[in-house]
Each structure stands twice: as structure tokens, then as C-alpha cells.
Design a protein around this motif. Structure first.
Motif, PDB file in Angstrom:
ATOM      1  N   ILE A  90       0.836  -1.207   0.000  1.00 21.59           N
ATOM      2  CA  ILE A  90       0.000   0.000   0.000  1.00 21.59           C
ATOM      3  C   ILE A  90       0.867   1.253   0.000  1.00 21.59           C
ATOM      4  CG2 ILE A  90      -1.654   1.322   1.381  1.00 21.59           C
ATOM      5  CD1 ILE A  90      -2.777  -1.424   2.340  1.00 21.59           C
ATOM      6  N   ALA A  91       1.904   1.260   0.846  1.00 20.91           N
ATOM      7  CA  ALA A  91       2.791   2.426   0.930  1.00 20.91           C
ATOM      8  C   ALA A  91       3.542   2.682  -0.367  1.00 20.91           C
ATOM      9  CB  ALA A  91       3.780   2.240   2.081  1.00 20.91           C
ATOM     10  N   ALA A  92       3.684   1.653  -1.215  1.00 20.71           N
ATOM     11  CA  ALA A  92       4.408   1.809  -2.483  1.00 20.71           C
ATOM     12  C   ALA A  92       3.565   2.492  -3.544  1.00 20.71           C
ATOM     13  CB  ALA A  92       4.865   0.447  -2.990  1.00 20.71           C
ATOM     14  N   VAL A  93       2.238   2.532  -3.372  1.00 25.35           N
ATOM     15  CA  VAL A  93       1.384   3.107  -4.412  1.00 25.35           C
ATOM     16  C   VAL A  93       0.458   4.193  -3.877  1.00 25.35           C
ATOM     17  CG1 VAL A  93       1.430   1.055  -5.877  1.00 25.35           C
ATOM     18  CG2 VAL A  93      -0.303   1.244  -4.076  1.00 25.35           C
ATOM     19  N   ALA A  94       0.650   4.641  -2.654  1.00 26.54           N
ATOM     20  CA  ALA A  94      -0.193   5.685  -2.085  1.00 26.54           C
ATOM     21  C   ALA A  94       0.593   6.442  -1.015  1.00 26.54           C
ATOM     22  CB  ALA A  94      -1.465   5.074  -1.481  1.00 26.54           C
ATOM     23  N   ARG A  95       0.151   7.663  -0.709  1.00 24.09           N
ATOM     24  CA  ARG A  95       0.762   8.453   0.369  1.00 24.09           C
ATOM     25  C   ARG A  95       0.221   7.908   1.691  1.00 24.09           C
ATOM     26  NH1 ARG A  95       2.774  12.617  -2.801  1.00 24.09           N
ATOM     27  NH2 ARG A  95       1.456  13.186  -4.589  1.00 24.09           N
ATOM     28  N   THR A  96       1.073   7.185   2.388  1.00 23.81           N
ATOM     29  CA  THR A  96       0.634   6.434   3.565  1.00 23.81           C
ATOM     30  C   THR A  96       1.329   6.909   4.816  1.00 23.81           C
ATOM     31  OG1 THR A  96       0.283   4.485   2.165  1.00 23.81           O
ATOM     32  CG2 THR A  96       0.354   4.113   4.539  1.00 23.81           C
ATOM     33  N   SER A  97       0.581   7.009   5.896  1.00 23.42           N
ATOM     34  CA  SER A  97       1.157   7.306   7.206  1.00 23.42           C
ATOM     35  C   SER A  97       0.458   6.456   8.254  1.00 23.42           C
ATOM     36  CB  SER A  97       1.013   8.789   7.561  1.00 23.42           C
ATOM     37  OG  SER A  97      -0.346   9.127   7.784  1.00 23.42           O
ATOM     38  N   ILE A  98       1.198   6.093   9.301  1.00 21.18           N
ATOM     39  CA  ILE A  98       0.647   5.319  10.418  1.00 21.18           C
ATOM     40  C   ILE A  98       0.967   6.051  11.703  1.00 21.18           C
ATOM     41  CG2 ILE A  98       0.622   3.120  11.636  1.00 21.18           C
ATOM     42  CD1 ILE A  98       1.636   1.778   9.113  1.00 21.18           C
ATOM     43  N   THR A  99      -0.068   6.332  12.473  1.00 22.47           N
ATOM     44  CA  THR A  99       0.089   6.930  13.784  1.00 22.47           C
ATOM     45  C   THR A  99      -0.418   5.931  14.806  1.00 22.47           C
ATOM     46  OG1 THR A  99      -0.310   9.119  12.844  1.00 22.47           O
ATOM     47  CG2 THR A  99      -0.454   8.908  15.241  1.00 22.47           C
ATOM     48  N   SER A 100       0.429   5.615  15.809  1.00 20.93           N
ATOM     49  CA  SER A 100       0.036   4.574  16.753  1.00 20.93           C
ATOM     50  C   SER A 100       0.607   4.839  18.135  1.00 20.93           C
ATOM     51  CB  SER A 100       0.508   3.205  16.249  1.00 20.93           C
ATOM     52  OG  SER A 100      -0.014   2.174  17.057  1.00 20.93           O
ATOM     53  N   ALA A 159       3.659  12.069  18.019  1.00 24.23           N
ATOM     54  CA  ALA A 159       2.322  12.471  17.583  1.00 24.23           C
ATOM     55  C   ALA A 159       1.363  12.395  18.756  1.00 24.23           C
ATOM     56  CB  ALA A 159       1.842  11.586  16.440  1.00 24.23           C
ATOM     57  N   ALA A 160       0.207  13.013  18.564  1.00 23.74           N
ATOM     58  CA  ALA A 160      -0.825  13.023  19.603  1.00 23.74           C
ATOM     59  C   ALA A 160      -1.911  12.019  19.246  1.00 23.74           C
ATOM     60  CB  ALA A 160      -1.422  14.421  19.743  1.00 23.74           C
ATOM     61  N   LEU A 161      -2.131  11.063  20.144  1.00 25.48           N
ATOM     62  CA  LEU A 161      -3.176  10.064  19.949  1.00 25.48           C
ATOM     63  C   LEU A 161      -3.442   9.407  21.290  1.00 25.48           C
ATOM     64  CD1 LEU A 161      -4.934   8.666  17.731  1.00 25.48           C
ATOM     65  CD2 LEU A 161      -3.187   6.887  17.647  1.00 25.48           C
ATOM     66  N   ASN A 162      -4.719   9.292  21.649  1.00 28.14           N
ATOM     67  CA  ASN A 162      -5.060   8.735  22.955  1.00 28.14           C
ATOM     68  C   ASN A 162      -4.695   7.257  23.057  1.00 28.14           C
ATOM     69  OD1 ASN A 162      -6.071  11.103  24.039  1.00 28.14           O
ATOM     70  ND2 ASN A 162      -8.152  10.730  23.283  1.00 28.14           N
ATOM     71  N   HIS A 163      -5.060   6.486  22.055  1.00 28.60           N
ATOM     72  CA  HIS A 163      -4.784   5.045  22.078  1.00 28.60           C
ATOM     73  C   HIS A 163      -4.990   4.487  20.686  1.00 28.60           C
ATOM     74  CE1 HIS A 163      -9.138   4.654  21.911  1.00 28.60           C
ATOM     75  NE2 HIS A 163      -9.238   5.410  23.004  1.00 28.60           N
ATOM     76  N   GLY A 164      -4.530   3.260  20.477  1.00 25.51           N
ATOM     77  CA  GLY A 164      -4.781   2.569  19.228  1.00 25.51           C
ATOM     78  C   GLY A 164      -3.921   3.043  18.070  1.00 25.51           C
ATOM     79  N   THR A 165      -4.470   2.904  16.858  1.00 27.65           N
ATOM     80  CA  THR A 165      -3.721   3.176  15.628  1.00 27.65           C
ATOM     81  C   THR A 165      -4.608   3.877  14.606  1.00 27.65           C
ATOM     82  OG1 THR A 165      -2.395   1.171  15.975  1.00 27.65           O
ATOM     83  CG2 THR A 165      -2.400   2.101  13.751  1.00 27.65           C
ATOM     84  N   VAL A 166      -4.001   4.785  13.859  1.00 23.47           N
ATOM     85  CA  VAL A 166      -4.678   5.441  12.739  1.00 23.47           C
ATOM     86  C   VAL A 166      -3.835   5.220  11.491  1.00 23.47           C
ATOM     87  CG1 VAL A 166      -5.475   7.602  11.730  1.00 23.47           C
ATOM     88  CG2 VAL A 166      -5.753   7.207  14.195  1.00 23.47           C
ATOM     89  N   VAL A 167      -4.429   4.572  10.487  1.00 23.17           N
ATOM     90  CA  VAL A 167      -3.761   4.373   9.201  1.00 23.17           C
ATOM     91  C   VAL A 167      -4.421   5.296   8.188  1.00 23.17           C
ATOM     92  CG1 VAL A 167      -3.193   2.742   7.371  1.00 23.17           C
ATOM     93  CG2 VAL A 167      -3.224   1.973   9.759  1.00 23.17           C
ATOM     94  N   ASP A 168      -3.605   6.156   7.559  1.00 23.25           N
ATOM     95  CA  ASP A 168      -4.115   7.145   6.602  1.00 23.25           C
ATOM     96  C   ASP A 168      -3.495   6.858   5.234  1.00 23.25           C
ATOM     97  OD1 ASP A 168      -4.815   9.475   5.157  1.00 23.25           O
ATOM     98  OD2 ASP A 168      -4.978  10.600   7.022  1.00 23.25           O
ATOM     99  N   VAL A 169      -4.345   6.530   4.269  1.00 24.57           N
ATOM    100  CA  VAL A 169      -3.897   6.218   2.912  1.00 24.57           C
ATOM    101  C   VAL A 169      -4.533   7.219   1.959  1.00 24.57           C
ATOM    102  CG1 VAL A 169      -3.792   4.465   1.102  1.00 24.57           C
ATOM    103  CG2 VAL A 169      -3.718   3.771   3.516  1.00 24.57           C
ATOM    104  N   ALA A 170      -3.710   8.040   1.303  1.00 20.93           N
ATOM    105  CA  ALA A 170      -4.228   9.103   0.432  1.00 20.93           C
ATOM    106  C   ALA A 170      -3.679   8.955  -0.982  1.00 20.93           C
ATOM    107  CB  ALA A 170      -3.872  10.479   1.003  1.00 20.93           C
ATOM    108  N   ASP A 171      -4.459   9.440  -1.937  1.00 24.75           N
ATOM    109  CA  ASP A 171      -4.041   9.512  -3.349  1.00 24.75           C
ATOM    110  C   ASP A 171      -3.549   8.156  -3.867  1.00 24.75           C
ATOM    111  OD1 ASP A 171      -4.610  12.235  -3.340  1.00 24.75           O
ATOM    112  OD2 ASP A 171      -2.602  12.745  -2.637  1.00 24.75           O
TER     113      ASP A 171
END
Length: 611
Positions: A103-113, A134-146
Motif C-alpha cells: 500500500i505504501a508503495a502506491v499511495a501516500r501512507t502514514s501510520i500513527t500509533s 504524535a498526539a493520539l489517545n490510544h490505538g492506531t490510525v492508518v491514513d492512505v491518500a491519493d
């Protein structure tokens, strides 16, 4: 000559993306499965432009530690398996460790955890691998754009925003159906589409498939050895023109497996028209060692180590559930007050309880004192029809089924456990429908469809043994073409095994001298022409095996009582009792419903009583 060289990591990941990341829905699947494997209890999905512009998945799972974030974006790096034994006993949704890298090879990807116990979260950028607090209460956020921003050729293969969103929605539904214990929310372009709190499986199915599906479905629950099948399977009346409402899960994983699809289709064979498709949400659970999930890049196909056993288990479990009559599940309601003579609609005198038709009644020997036509014969359970016992049963029935005098008071409808589910006949409507009264209210029966199912099931039982024969006093002679003459000669043994004695009566004429006893009243010439047409079209051996039931269905359709035939009250009650004792009696051979229930509450609501 060309020189062999190693491919760059980026190109390798982009090639892998071609297998794993087919469209935005593929990305959503992989990220959602990772969230489930993380032990999440709540997952939120945000989509933009059908997932092509952005896919953001936030969960409250265990999170990823700082040192593991960089590894999460490397190929074949995973926390889910470590040995071959782990691979053979996969209990997680994901396990290969290549999805995030692809996924990271074909999209702008970030992981916040933020890992459990960590002081704060960390964010990794998939493009350069940089880490930052980064600021995050708990868990993980995966953001895949474009998606496919750097491979425009692949992006051209994506469809419209609406189409891509529909695929994402379908993927979300699969995950949500598989895990009703997890709260899930889906938003598209800022609008909340699904908000699903954790709850019971039935509530989740109703939320995603609709209350209508649940009302027209049977609950499935079967166990056999290490196999367990649960879920919901629709009745034929809820069949669809496409397979868009078919969800099968193996150990919580949505699959499209030919073996399972065939087992389900076979279970519906006798009750669903060939061009229609059932709707179902089914869950098969078995030992992870008994199924190989590592046979497809998208993990949508599986391979069973004991495939035949799995097929038979699913087939028989579904067939048993679908064979149950819905009459046995009518909710018990207080019986309506007994009608008094001369009041109401003038049909109270016909609510007398009549005895069941029992085992069999011959249609060609009505007793003189009854003055009515008898119901066609019913086959005993052992699959053989004894003419003497059938005749006696008919005489016993007819003698006890005299109509009451017009001015005789009608006894109240029996209440309690003794009342039959489909109640007792009141009248016949336009020669097509039977109206009956049961404890819950009013029953409407399509008499042709119901009788067709009864005959079909009895024909199958009888044919498994030695069919009882009804000799015709006057042979039925009819003209046929050369092809039918040839078919009758070539398939004489097959017809004889079904109870037909057919022979030539002239150069272009056939004579039928005997028929199966169950079809004594059927239109012989019309039925025989249809049978010969099917025998001409298919090889004899195939008809006897794979097409036997279709042949019997044709016979049952011709033998069933036709519209506009006036039935007596005893005949109607005999039909109701036969329906209650027949498997799959809720549908005819073509999948149409044979009866429906209108409760007193339904009738009161329609006439606005008490409002």
C-alpha cells in the motif's frame, strides 16, 4: 544478452501491490483486518471520493510500538506468525506482512500509533520512513491518500467514485457481519453511512441486510465433530436475481469458495428456481489446521483438507433447516372467540375439526355416501403404496368427514397443544386459495403450489422403493411425433421404474396403460409428452441421476390439483394436514411460497381496531 539483476525494493512492492491492492476496497480490507487483529473494540472508517482520495481507519487496539513502526512498512515483516506451524494454524485475519508495504508503495501512507503503556504516540511517513512524535489517545490510525498517485497507468483502471465506494461499502459490510462484537462506523465524504454498535449477530445482520431479510430467513445452527455452521439462510421467497446478498465466512474470514457455494446451491435445489439465487449470511468454524488460507494473495479463497466432509456437512445442515415447515414456528396466539351460529360471515359452521387424511386416499374410488372427490393418494413413510391399506384409510376418512348440518352449532376451535399449526379450513377463494383459521389468525394457502410440493416429496420417497402402480381401466391413447415414439422405446425401462407402462398403439400413437398411483388423476397425455421431451433432450443415464428430481417435479406439477377445482372442507383439511407433515412444504418446487399467515394483530391493524 540481458543481464540478471535484483529489482529495487520500491518496484518489488509496486509489483506486489498489483496483486494485493486491486482497488480502494482492497486497501480497506487489509487495514480493517489489521485493526481486528489488534484486538480493537471500536473502529472508525473515513472515505473520500470512493476511497481513491483518502482512506482513514482509526481503531482502539493494542497499538504499535515505536521500534516496530518502521518494520510494519517492510515486506514480509509481521507479528502474527513465526514458524511453519504458525502458518498451518493461522488464527488471525492477516499473516503475510506484505500488505502495508504494498500500500505504501502506491499511495501516500502514514501510520500513527500509541502502544499500550506508551507515554505518547508516534507517526511514520511511508514515503521516507521518517518517525515523529504524535498526539493520539490510544490505538492506531492508518491514513492512505491519493491511491496510485505514482502509477498513473494503474489509476486509469479505477472506476467512477460511486463504483469504488460501492466496493468499499461491500468490504465494510463483510467485516461488520463477521464481527458483530466490534463497534464500527463508516463515513463517506463527511457523511456517516453506517454506525453499528456492538451487539448480537441477529441485530448486526438486520442492520446490514435489512429486517426484511431476517423475517424471510431461517436461523442455522449445526454442529458435527469439529465443524460448526451458524448464521441465517433466506427462504426461496426472498431469492434474488444476483449473488449480491451471499456472505460466507470461514473462521471469521469472508471467502468465495466453489465447494461451499456448490453445497449451498445443492441444499436449495428442490425449492429454488434455477435462475434465482438465495441470500445468506453463514459462518463455518473448524480447526484452523483443517483449512489452508494461504492459497490466494487476497486471502479470499481457501482449501479444505477434508473437502468432501465439509461439503456434506454444509449441504445437510442447510437442507435440514430449509426442509423444516414454517407452520411449526407460528407464534402461539390466544384463539379467537368461537363464532356463534348465524353470526359473522356465515361460515362458522365450517370450522368443525376434521380428522387427518392419514396415509393414503385413492382418487378413483370415492364412497357413495360422501358425495365428494377424494384427495390424491399420499405415500406411506416406507416409500411403498399398498392399495388395500390406502383404500381402507380413504374409507375411514370419508366416513368420519361428513359435513355438519347447516343449522348445527359449530364447536370452538381447539386451543392448546392439540391445535394444528395451519388450523382448519373455512372456505375456498376463487378456486385458487384455501382460507383456514388457526390459533394465531388467518392462513392463506395456494392449493396448487402446496399440493405440488406434497406430491413431489412423496414421488421422491416412492421412487426410492418400488412405486405403486395404478392400472388404467381405459388406456390413455394419444398421437406423438417420431422423436417421441423413439424416446418412449429407448427409455421404456426408465419409465417403467417410475411406474409408467407405455407402448406403441399405432404408427404415431402411444398408449399409457398404467401410471404411478400418486398421479392417478393427472392429465396423462400432457404429462407424458413433457416427460418424453425431457428424456429426448438428455441422455438416459443423466436423467436417472442428476435430472431425476427435475423429472419428478414435472410429474408433480401435472399431478397437482389445478386452479378452479372446487374442494370440499374435508379435502382442504386433508391438504393442510399433509402440508404440516411434508418437508419443504413452505415453498413449491419453483420456490414460490405455498402459504402465508395473517395474525389477528395484522387484521386489527388493517381495520384500525383499537386505534
Amino acid at each position: 544478452m540481458p543481464v540478471i539483476h535484483r529489482l529495487s525494493d520500491l518496484l518489488v512492492n509496486q509489483i506486489a501491490a498489483g496483486e494485493v491492492v486491486e482497488r480502494p476496497a482492497s486497501v480497506l480490507k487489509e487495514v480493517l483486518e489489521n485493526a481486528i487483529d489488534a484486538g480493537s473494540r471500536a473502529i472508525e472508517v473515513q472515505l473520500e471520493q470512493g476511497g481513491v482520495r483518502r482512506i482513514r481507519v482509526a481503531d482502539d487496539g493494542c497499538g504499535i510500538g515505536r521500534d516496530d513502526l518502521a518494520l510494519a512498512l517492510e515486506r514480509h515483516a509481521t507479528s502474527k506468525i513465526a514458524t511453519l506451524d504458525d502458518l498451518e494454524h493461522v488464527g488471525t485475519m492477516g499473516f503475510r506482512g506484505e500488505a502495508l508495504a504494498a500500500i505504501a508503495a502506491v499511495a501516500r501512507t502514514s501510520i500513527t500509533s500509541r502502544a499500550s503503556g506508551a507515554s505518547h504516540a508516534w507517526r511514520i511517513d511511508g514515503s521516507d520512513g521518517s518517525l515523529a512524535p504524535a498526539a493520539l489517545n490510544h490505538g492506531t490510525v492508518v491514513d492512505v491518500a491519493d491511491l496510485y498517485y505514482n502509477t498513473p497507468a494503474r489509476r486509469k483502471f479505477l472506476k467512477t467514485e460511486g463504483t469504488e465506494y460501492a466496493h468499499c461499502d461491500d468490504m465494510f459490510r463483510r467485516v461488520a457481519l463477521a464481527r458483530p462484537d466490534i463497534g464500527l462506523q463508516l463515513s463517506h465524504n463527511g457523511r456517516v453511512v453506517h454506525r453499528l454498535p456492538p451487539g448480537a449477530p441477529a441485530a448486526r445482520v438486520a442492520a446490514l441486510m435489512g429486517d426484511d431479510f431476517l423475517q424471510h430467513a431461517r436461523e442455522v445452527s449445526a454442529e458435527g465433530g469439529l465443524l460448526r455452521l451458524t448464521g441465517f439462510a433466506s427462504l426461496p421467497a426472498y431469492s434474488r436475481a444476483s449473488r449480491d446478498a451471499q456472505f460466507f465466512f470461514v473462521n471469521g474470514r469472508f471467502v468465495r469458495d466453489k465447494l461451499l457455494t456448490h453445497a449451498v446451491r445443492e441444499a436449495y435445489t428442490d425449492i429454488l428456481h434455477g435462475s434465482r439465487h438465495p441470500a445468506y449470511v453463514l459462518f463455518l468454524e473448524l480447526d484452523p489446521a483443517g483449512v489452508d488460507v494461504n492459497v490466494h494473495p487476497a486471502k479470499i479463497e481457501v482449501r479444505f483438507r477434508e473437502s468432501r466432509a465439509v461439503h456434506q456437512f454444509v449441504y445437510h445442515a442447510l437442507k435440514r433447516v430449509l426442509a423444516e415447515s414454517g407452520a411449526g414456528r407460528i407464534d402461539a396466539q390466544p384463539a379467537a372467540p368461537p363464532a356463534t351460529p348465524g353470526s359473522g360471515f356465515g361460515i362458522a359452521a365450517n370450522t368443525t375439526r376434521y380428522p387427518s387424511a392419514g396415509t393414503g386416499m385413492e382418487a378413483d374410488s370415492p364412497p357413495s355416501h360422501a358425495g365428494t372427490r377424494a384427495w390424491p393418494a399420499a405415500a406411506p413413510q416406507q416409500g411403498r403404496l399398498a392399495m388395500d391399506s390406502a383404500s381402507r384409510a380413504y374409507l375411514d376418512f370419508a366416513a368420519s368427514a361428513r359435513l355438519p348440518a347447516a343449522d348445527a352449532p359449530s364447536p370452538p376451535l381447539p386451543d392448546g397443544d392439540g391445535a394444528p399449526p395451519l388450523g382448519f379450513a373455512l372456505a375456498q377463494l376463487h378456486g385458487v386459495y384455501i382460507l383456514a383459521q388457526n390459533r394465531a389468525g388467518l392462513i392463506l394457502v395456494d392449493m396448487h403450489a402446496a399440493h405440488e410440493r406434497i406430491l413431489y416429496e412423496k414421488l421422491k420417497t416412492v421412487l426410492d422403493g418400488r412405486p405403486s402402480i395404478q392400472r388404467l381401466l381405459i388406456p390413455a391413447v394419444f398421437s406423438v411425433g417420431a422423436k417421441d415414439m423413439a424416446a418412449a422405446e429407448e427409455c421404456g425401462e426408465i419409465l417403467a421404474s417410475m411406474g409408467f407402462d407405455v407402448g406403441a398403439a399405432g404408427p404415431q400413437e402411444l398408449a399409457v396403460r398404467s401410471v404411478p398411483a400418486l398421479l392417478a388423476n393427472a392429465p396423462v397425455a400432457e404429462m407424458m409428452r413433457n416427460l418424453l421431451e425431457e428424456l429426448r433432450e438428455f441422455p438416459a443415464s443423466e436423467v436417472v441421476t442428476a435430472r431425476r428430481n427435475e423429472l419428478l417435479a414435472t410429474m408433480a406439477c401435472h399431478g397437482a390439483v389445478r386452479a378452479n377445482r372446487q374442494l370440499t372442507i374435508p379435502e382442504m383439511n386433508a391438504l393442510l394436514r399433509d402440508m404440516e407433515a411434508t418437508d419443504r412444504a413452505d415453498q413449491c418446487n419453483h420456490g414460490r411460497p405455498t402459504w402465508t399467515q395473517l395474525t389477528m394483530q395484522d387484521l386489527d391493524r388493517f381495520f384500525m381496531r383499537g386505534q
